[in-house]
Write a protein that holds these residues in place. Sequence first.
Motif, PDB file in Angstrom:
ATOM      1  N   ILE A 201       0.845  -1.203   0.000  1.00 47.03           N
ATOM      2  CA  ILE A 201       0.000   0.000   0.000  1.00 47.03           C
ATOM      3  C   ILE A 201       0.874   1.245   0.000  1.00 47.03           C
ATOM      4  O   ILE A 201       0.654   2.186  -0.766  1.00 47.03           O
ATOM      5  CB  ILE A 201      -0.950   0.001   1.207  1.00 47.03           C
ATOM      6  CG1 ILE A 201      -1.955  -1.154   1.093  1.00 47.03           C
ATOM      7  CG2 ILE A 201      -1.685   1.344   1.302  1.00 47.03           C
ATOM      8  CD1 ILE A 201      -2.895  -1.271   2.265  1.00 47.03           C
ATOM      9  N   LYS A 202       1.893   1.241   0.856  1.00 48.48           N
ATOM     10  CA  LYS A 202       2.817   2.382   0.895  1.00 48.48           C
ATOM     11  C   LYS A 202       3.584   2.489  -0.415  1.00 48.48           C
ATOM     12  O   LYS A 202       3.854   3.595  -0.902  1.00 48.48           O
ATOM     13  CB  LYS A 202       3.780   2.248   2.070  1.00 48.48           C
ATOM     14  CG  LYS A 202       3.126   2.402   3.443  1.00 48.48           C
ATOM     15  CD  LYS A 202       4.162   2.363   4.543  1.00 48.48           C
ATOM     16  CE  LYS A 202       3.535   2.581   5.916  1.00 48.48           C
ATOM     17  NZ  LYS A 202       2.616   1.499   6.302  1.00 48.48           N
ATOM     18  N   LEU A 203       3.917   1.357  -0.998  1.00 44.16           N
ATOM     19  CA  LEU A 203       4.617   1.365  -2.283  1.00 44.16           C
ATOM     20  C   LEU A 203       3.718   1.962  -3.368  1.00 44.16           C
ATOM     21  O   LEU A 203       4.166   2.797  -4.175  1.00 44.16           O
ATOM     22  CB  LEU A 203       5.034  -0.055  -2.674  1.00 44.16           C
ATOM     23  CG  LEU A 203       5.671  -0.218  -4.054  1.00 44.16           C
ATOM     24  CD1 LEU A 203       6.945   0.609  -4.165  1.00 44.16           C
ATOM     25  CD2 LEU A 203       5.968  -1.698  -4.338  1.00 44.16           C
ATOM     26  N   ALA A 204       2.453   1.566  -3.378  1.00 39.40           N
ATOM     27  CA  ALA A 204       1.516   2.079  -4.375  1.00 39.40           C
ATOM     28  C   ALA A 204       1.361   3.595  -4.250  1.00 39.40           C
ATOM     29  O   ALA A 204       1.333   4.315  -5.246  1.00 39.40           O
ATOM     30  CB  ALA A 204       0.163   1.393  -4.223  1.00 39.40           C
ATOM     31  N   LEU A 205       1.287   4.083  -3.017  1.00 38.07           N
ATOM     32  CA  LEU A 205       1.172   5.524  -2.793  1.00 38.07           C
ATOM     33  C   LEU A 205       2.432   6.249  -3.249  1.00 38.07           C
ATOM     34  O   LEU A 205       2.377   7.353  -3.794  1.00 38.07           O
ATOM     35  CB  LEU A 205       0.914   5.810  -1.311  1.00 38.07           C
ATOM     36  CG  LEU A 205      -0.456   5.382  -0.770  1.00 38.07           C
ATOM     37  CD1 LEU A 205      -0.503   5.556   0.740  1.00 38.07           C
ATOM     38  CD2 LEU A 205      -1.569   6.177  -1.427  1.00 38.07           C
ATOM     39  N   LEU A 206       3.571   5.605  -3.045  1.00 38.40           N
ATOM     40  CA  LEU A 206       4.849   6.223  -3.391  1.00 38.40           C
ATOM     41  C   LEU A 206       5.013   6.405  -4.893  1.00 38.40           C
ATOM     42  O   LEU A 206       5.539   7.415  -5.363  1.00 38.40           O
ATOM     43  CB  LEU A 206       5.997   5.374  -2.834  1.00 38.40           C
ATOM     44  CG  LEU A 206       7.400   5.972  -2.889  1.00 38.40           C
ATOM     45  CD1 LEU A 206       7.497   7.173  -1.960  1.00 38.40           C
ATOM     46  CD2 LEU A 206       8.436   4.924  -2.501  1.00 38.40           C
ATOM     47  N   VAL A 207       4.540   5.432  -5.658  1.00 38.94           N
ATOM     48  CA  VAL A 207       4.783   5.460  -7.107  1.00 38.94           C
ATOM     49  C   VAL A 207       3.529   5.758  -7.919  1.00 38.94           C
ATOM     50  O   VAL A 207       3.548   5.674  -9.141  1.00 38.94           O
ATOM     51  CB  VAL A 207       5.383   4.117  -7.594  1.00 38.94           C
ATOM     52  CG1 VAL A 207       6.665   3.812  -6.866  1.00 38.94           C
ATOM     53  CG2 VAL A 207       4.386   2.976  -7.438  1.00 38.94           C
ATOM     54  N   LYS A 208       2.425   6.136  -7.264  1.00 38.12           N
ATOM     55  CA  LYS A 208       1.153   6.252  -7.972  1.00 38.12           C
ATOM     56  C   LYS A 208       1.205   7.247  -9.128  1.00 38.12           C
ATOM     57  O   LYS A 208       0.630   6.996 -10.185  1.00 38.12           O
ATOM     58  CB  LYS A 208       0.025   6.629  -7.020  1.00 38.12           C
ATOM     59  CG  LYS A 208       0.146   8.003  -6.371  1.00 38.12           C
ATOM     60  CD  LYS A 208      -1.002   8.243  -5.410  1.00 38.12           C
ATOM     61  CE  LYS A 208      -0.881   9.590  -4.723  1.00 38.12           C
ATOM     62  NZ  LYS A 208      -1.013  10.716  -5.677  1.00 38.12           N
ATOM     63  N   ASP A 209       1.882   8.384  -8.961  1.00 36.85           N
ATOM     64  CA  ASP A 209       1.949   9.363 -10.043  1.00 36.85           C
ATOM     65  C   ASP A 209       2.742   8.840 -11.229  1.00 36.85           C
ATOM     66  O   ASP A 209       2.390   9.040 -12.385  1.00 36.85           O
ATOM     67  CB  ASP A 209       2.569  10.669  -9.539  1.00 36.85           C
ATOM     68  CG  ASP A 209       1.645  11.401  -8.579  1.00 36.85           C
ATOM     69  OD1 ASP A 209       0.424  11.183  -8.670  1.00 36.85           O
ATOM     70  OD2 ASP A 209       2.141  12.163  -7.744  1.00 36.85           O
ATOM     71  N   THR A 210       3.842   8.132 -10.927  1.00 32.35           N
ATOM     72  CA  THR A 210       4.635   7.536 -11.995  1.00 32.35           C
ATOM     73  C   THR A 210       3.841   6.463 -12.714  1.00 32.35           C
ATOM     74  O   THR A 210       3.824   6.387 -13.940  1.00 32.35           O
ATOM     75  CB  THR A 210       5.924   6.919 -11.416  1.00 32.35           C
ATOM     76  OG1 THR A 210       6.658   7.932 -10.740  1.00 32.35           O
ATOM     77  CG2 THR A 210       6.779   6.324 -12.522  1.00 32.35           C
ATOM     78  N   ALA A 211       3.142   5.631 -11.931  1.00 27.28           N
ATOM     79  CA  ALA A 211       2.371   4.539 -12.511  1.00 27.28           C
ATOM     80  C   ALA A 211       1.229   5.055 -13.373  1.00 27.28           C
ATOM     81  O   ALA A 211       0.888   4.466 -14.392  1.00 27.28           O
ATOM     82  CB  ALA A 211       1.822   3.645 -11.399  1.00 27.28           C
ATOM     83  N   ALA A 212       0.638   6.166 -12.985  1.00 29.08           N
ATOM     84  CA  ALA A 212      -0.516   6.697 -13.706  1.00 29.08           C
ATOM     85  C   ALA A 212      -0.156   7.214 -15.091  1.00 29.08           C
ATOM     86  O   ALA A 212      -0.992   7.286 -15.978  1.00 29.08           O
ATOM     87  CB  ALA A 212      -1.159   7.818 -12.896  1.00 29.08           C
ATOM     88  N   THR A 213       1.117   7.553 -15.305  1.00 29.70           N
ATOM     89  CA  THR A 213       1.519   8.144 -16.581  1.00 29.70           C
ATOM     90  C   THR A 213       2.277   7.168 -17.475  1.00 29.70           C
ATOM     91  O   THR A 213       2.733   7.549 -18.541  1.00 29.70           O
ATOM     92  CB  THR A 213       2.411   9.374 -16.333  1.00 29.70           C
ATOM     93  OG1 THR A 213       3.558   8.989 -15.562  1.00 29.70           O
ATOM     94  CG2 THR A 213       1.637  10.451 -15.578  1.00 29.70           C
ATOM     95  N   THR A 214       2.440   5.927 -17.046  1.00 36.52           N
ATOM     96  CA  THR A 214       3.193   4.977 -17.865  1.00 36.52           C
ATOM     97  C   THR A 214       2.369   4.531 -19.066  1.00 36.52           C
ATOM     98  O   THR A 214       1.194   4.243 -18.966  1.00 36.52           O
ATOM     99  CB  THR A 214       3.583   3.730 -17.037  1.00 36.52           C
ATOM    100  OG1 THR A 214       2.394   3.171 -16.465  1.00 36.52           O
ATOM    101  CG2 THR A 214       4.532   4.102 -15.928  1.00 36.52           C
ATOM    102  N   ASN A 215       3.010   4.443 -20.257  1.00 39.91           N
ATOM    103  CA  ASN A 215       2.256   4.063 -21.456  1.00 39.91           C
ATOM    104  C   ASN A 215       3.102   3.354 -22.508  1.00 39.91           C
ATOM    105  O   ASN A 215       2.646   3.150 -23.617  1.00 39.91           O
ATOM    106  CB  ASN A 215       1.608   5.303 -22.077  1.00 39.91           C
ATOM    107  CG  ASN A 215       2.631   6.381 -22.405  1.00 39.91           C
ATOM    108  OD1 ASN A 215       3.824   6.125 -22.360  1.00 39.91           O
ATOM    109  ND2 ASN A 215       2.154   7.573 -22.717  1.00 39.91           N
ATOM    110  N   GLN A 216       4.318   2.956 -22.185  1.00 39.07           N
ATOM    111  CA  GLN A 216       5.147   2.227 -23.133  1.00 39.07           C
ATOM    112  C   GLN A 216       5.523   0.867 -22.551  1.00 39.07           C
ATOM    113  O   GLN A 216       5.361   0.619 -21.375  1.00 39.07           O
ATOM    114  CB  GLN A 216       6.415   3.025 -23.450  1.00 39.07           C
ATOM    115  CG  GLN A 216       6.140   4.371 -24.121  1.00 39.07           C
ATOM    116  CD  GLN A 216       7.415   5.136 -24.348  1.00 39.07           C
ATOM    117  OE1 GLN A 216       8.503   4.639 -24.056  1.00 39.07           O
ATOM    118  NE2 GLN A 216       7.292   6.345 -24.858  1.00 39.07           N
ATOM    119  N   VAL A 217       6.070   0.001 -23.402  1.00 36.92           N
ATOM    120  CA  VAL A 217       6.430  -1.346 -22.979  1.00 36.92           C
ATOM    121  C   VAL A 217       7.889  -1.391 -22.574  1.00 36.92           C
ATOM    122  O   VAL A 217       8.726  -0.756 -23.187  1.00 36.92           O
ATOM    123  CB  VAL A 217       6.177  -2.355 -24.137  1.00 36.92           C
ATOM    124  CG1 VAL A 217       6.555  -3.751 -23.699  1.00 36.92           C
ATOM    125  CG2 VAL A 217       4.723  -2.289 -24.570  1.00 36.92           C
TER     126      VAL A 217
END
Length: 230
Positions: A201-217
């Motif tokens: 959960i803490k990991l998800a909060l930490l990287v949520k902005d990065t994860a939300a903008t990912t779009n390549q393989v």
Amino acid sequence: MIIFASSSEDKLTHWKQGLSDISTLYCLTNPDTLRNELIRRTPPILLLDYDFLVIDNSQTIENMLKLSPRTRIILFSPGISDENEWKLFKAGVKGFCLDTISSEQIKRAVEAVCRGELWIRRQLVQRMQDELATAMQEKKHIERAVNNLLENLTKREYEIAILVGRGESNKQIAKRLDITERTVKAHLTEIFRKLAISDRIKLALLVKDTAATTNQVFDNNNSDYPTISA
């Protein structure tokens, strides 16, 4: 519909004069009925007399906005401190007028708030800009700190961290990356250690902005850390 809430007949009359061309006006003179009327009518605009609220104005307004989140509140007062006025804006108030405001200005204030604007005194505009600037600086500082932490991860750990940030389970991550769930768990243990956090959960909060903008393989031949496709 516009609701007027005041125990002062003079204020209600003044407000009506400013909005005489609006047919759907409803006046409340008893504070005890305001809560139920907000729930029942969910008015787009509420003209609220500051003195109508008995105690803890900011908390009362926050509660009203929770009851009727679509309602935009314009407060009227003989004058309060800049600190209290700013606190009320941050609580969700959309406009603030002195009781001495003209009828024509009342109409302009309502029209502005209906358009999604704030009716705010010039003295508070600079304060708003200063707080926004401070917030942006703090956000950039946090983003830099997060990026520095993520740079300590290996490429595989980074992949898994991003996928956790997107809400994927260990099973989904294992399938996507063609590894076992046991391997995912092992990587997560190392990620938690490197980032000094205790759970996903803490990991998800930490990287949520990065994860939300990912779009390549991810490309294993690329030494950088690219992003993940949807």
